[in-house]
Write an enzyme that holds these catalytic residues in place. Structure first.
Site, short mmCIF file in Angstrom:
data_model
loop_
_atom_site.label_atom_id
_atom_site.label_comp_id
_atom_site.label_asym_id
_atom_site.label_seq_id
_atom_site.Cartn_x
_atom_site.Cartn_y
_atom_site.Cartn_z
N GLY A 10 0.82 -1.22 0.00
CA GLY A 10 0.00 0.00 0.00
C GLY A 10 0.85 1.26 0.00
N SER A 124 -4.56 6.09 13.83
CA SER A 124 -4.89 7.32 13.11
C SER A 124 -5.32 8.41 14.09
CB SER A 124 -6.05 7.01 12.16
OG SER A 124 -6.62 8.19 11.69
N TYR A 149 -14.71 3.23 10.11
CA TYR A 149 -13.26 3.11 9.92
C TYR A 149 -12.53 3.54 11.19
CZ TYR A 149 -8.57 4.65 8.74
OH TYR A 149 -7.21 4.86 8.76
N LYS A 153 -10.05 1.44 14.16
CA LYS A 153 -8.73 1.82 14.68
C LYS A 153 -8.75 1.83 16.21
CE LYS A 153 -6.61 2.24 10.83
NZ LYS A 153 -5.70 1.16 10.48
N TYR A 177 -1.24 8.34 12.94
CA TYR A 177 -0.81 9.18 11.82
C TYR A 177 -1.74 10.38 11.70
CZ TYR A 177 0.93 4.59 10.05
OH TYR A 177 1.50 3.37 9.88
N PHE A 178 -1.15 11.52 11.31
CA PHE A 178 -1.99 12.66 10.92
C PHE A 178 -2.24 12.55 9.40
CE2 PHE A 178 -3.21 14.95 14.70
CZ PHE A 178 -2.68 14.05 15.62
N ASN A 198 -10.60 11.25 -2.93
CA ASN A 198 -11.32 11.96 -1.87
C ASN A 198 -10.42 12.93 -1.15
OD1 ASN A 198 -13.87 10.61 -2.00
ND2 ASN A 198 -12.84 8.79 -1.19
#
Ligand code: NAD
Ligand code: UDP
Length: 337
Positions: A10, A124, A149, A153, A177-178, A198
């Site tokens: 990814g 996240s 989603y 997390k 993560y930002f 998006n």
């Protein structure tokens, strides 16, 4: 060390693979290409000038995952594999819970079986939900998530904390993560969204390359510096290096630790547009439209914990992010397709 990267084909996984190899580690990738393209592996091999052991499997498939652990002596795992489209997760929540949580549980079972105790998880900033003040600090409460989603997390963070509570040898770093953006400076690897993007950076770069007519800026009436939304954008290469630092930390630490990975700086949509234009000498036509449902006005990270524990901080500028995004887009107008 020999590192297993789930979801290593990814966007973030591919860049992190490169940084682990550059840091002298061995790597093994497992990915089922649910949201990636096999060509990325060739690109990683070109950049790193070595063959990468790869397995096309679903991480939730314990039998096949077990075989990978028998075949390779794994010392630590970086767990990227997961579905990540916020809007899609609202429409098909069961698929998101099934994929993201099942794959994590399967991974934990197999890690335990093979006595692998070091894990870095892709969490996240979205776990901070909609209730906290900025900047987000790791000690803040989590929850009040706005989509399935984000809940996956948060649930996975909880599962990993529970495992760390009973297994005294277990070391897990929950990297929050930002906004990861940018591409490898070679232009060979980058973000490869399906269909119309998006997210802001891939959208801008597709406008720049002429695939999309103009950027639609979602709202200029937020209580921010110029009215447009503010986020903490982090170059994917800096983010990738953060994983290498997190593994070093995991070697000397036991238990579960949540750590923000960001720059600590909030940038507005208009600032991004202006910087992209200046860095790449290109015009980005845009139009202000209404707010996007579910968007927060502004958030960015407190990055002091990452600096203290990981001895890591970002090095790339916003200009670097814009330049590298554009180089990747120009060299690969259709991504890996
Ligand atoms: P990505 O979709 O590019 O990479 C995820 C990879 O996991 C893909 O290659 C996909 O094929 C693979 N995958 C998914 N489910 C799998 C399964 N069951 N078995 C095997 N492979 C599977 O996403 P990314 O942007 O690289 O994100 C990596 C991780 O970081 C994800 O967990 C994501 O939720 C998280 N994250 C991403 C962002 C972001 O903005 N990109 C922000 C915060 C957190
Ligand atoms: N944004 C925008 N137009 C777009 C995509 C995003 O104005 O086509 C804005 C969005 O409202 C937010 C910022 O850019 O303020 C970052 O959005 P992105 O989707 O990249 O990240 P996220 O909102 O998930 O943090």
């Amino acid at each position: 060390m020999n590192i297993l990267l789930t979801g290593g084909a990814g966007y973030i996984g591919s860049h992190t693979t490169i940084e682990f190899i550059e840091a002298g580690h061995g790597v093994v990738i497992v990915d089922n290409f649910a949201n990636s393209n096999p060509l990325v592996l060739k690109r990683i091999e070109e950049i790193c000038r070595q063959k990468i052991p790869f397995y096309n499997i679903n991480v939730a498939d314990v039998v096949k995952l077990d075989e990978v652990f028998y075949k390779h002596k794994i010392d630590a795992v970086i767990h990227f594999a997961g579905l990540k489209a916020v809007g899609e997760s609202v429409k098909i929540p069961v698929k998101y819970y099934r994929n993201n949580i099942d794959s994590t549980l399967a991974l934990l079972e197999i890690m335990e079986k093979h006595n692998v105790n070091k894990l870095i998880f892709s969490s996240s900033a979205t776990v901070y939900g909609e209730i906290n003040n900025i900047p987000y600090i790791e000690t803040m409460p989590t929850g009040h998530c706005s989509n399935p989603y984000a809940w996956t997390k948060l649930f996975i963070e909880q599962i990993l904390k529970d495992v760390a509570a009973v297994n005294q040898d277990f070391s897990v770093v929950l990297l929050r993560y930002f906004n990861p953006v940018g591409a490898h400076p070679s232009g060979k690897t980058g973000e490869n969204p399906n269909g119309i993007p998006n997210n802001l950076f891939p959208y801008i770069s597709q406008v720049a390359v002429g695939k999309l007519v103009e950027l639609k800026i979602f709202g200029n009436d937020y209580p921010t510096k110029d009215g447009t939304g503010v986020r903490d954008y982090i170059h994917v290469t800096d983010l990738a290096k953060g994983h290498v630092a997190a593994l070093e930390y995991a070697k000397r630490h036991k238990g579960a630790e949540a750590i923000n990975l960001g720059t600590g700086i909030g940038c507005s949509v208009l600032e991004i547009v202006k910087t992209f234009e200046k860095a790449n000498k290109i015009k980005i036509p845009y139009q202000i439209v209404g707010r996007r449902a579910g968007d927060l006005a502004e958030y960015y990270a407190d990055v002091s914990k990452a600096a203290l524990l990981l001895k890591w901080k970002t090095q790339k500028t916003l200009e670097d992010m814009c330049r590298d995004t554009w180089r990747w887009q120009m060299q690969n107008p259709n991504g890996y397709n």
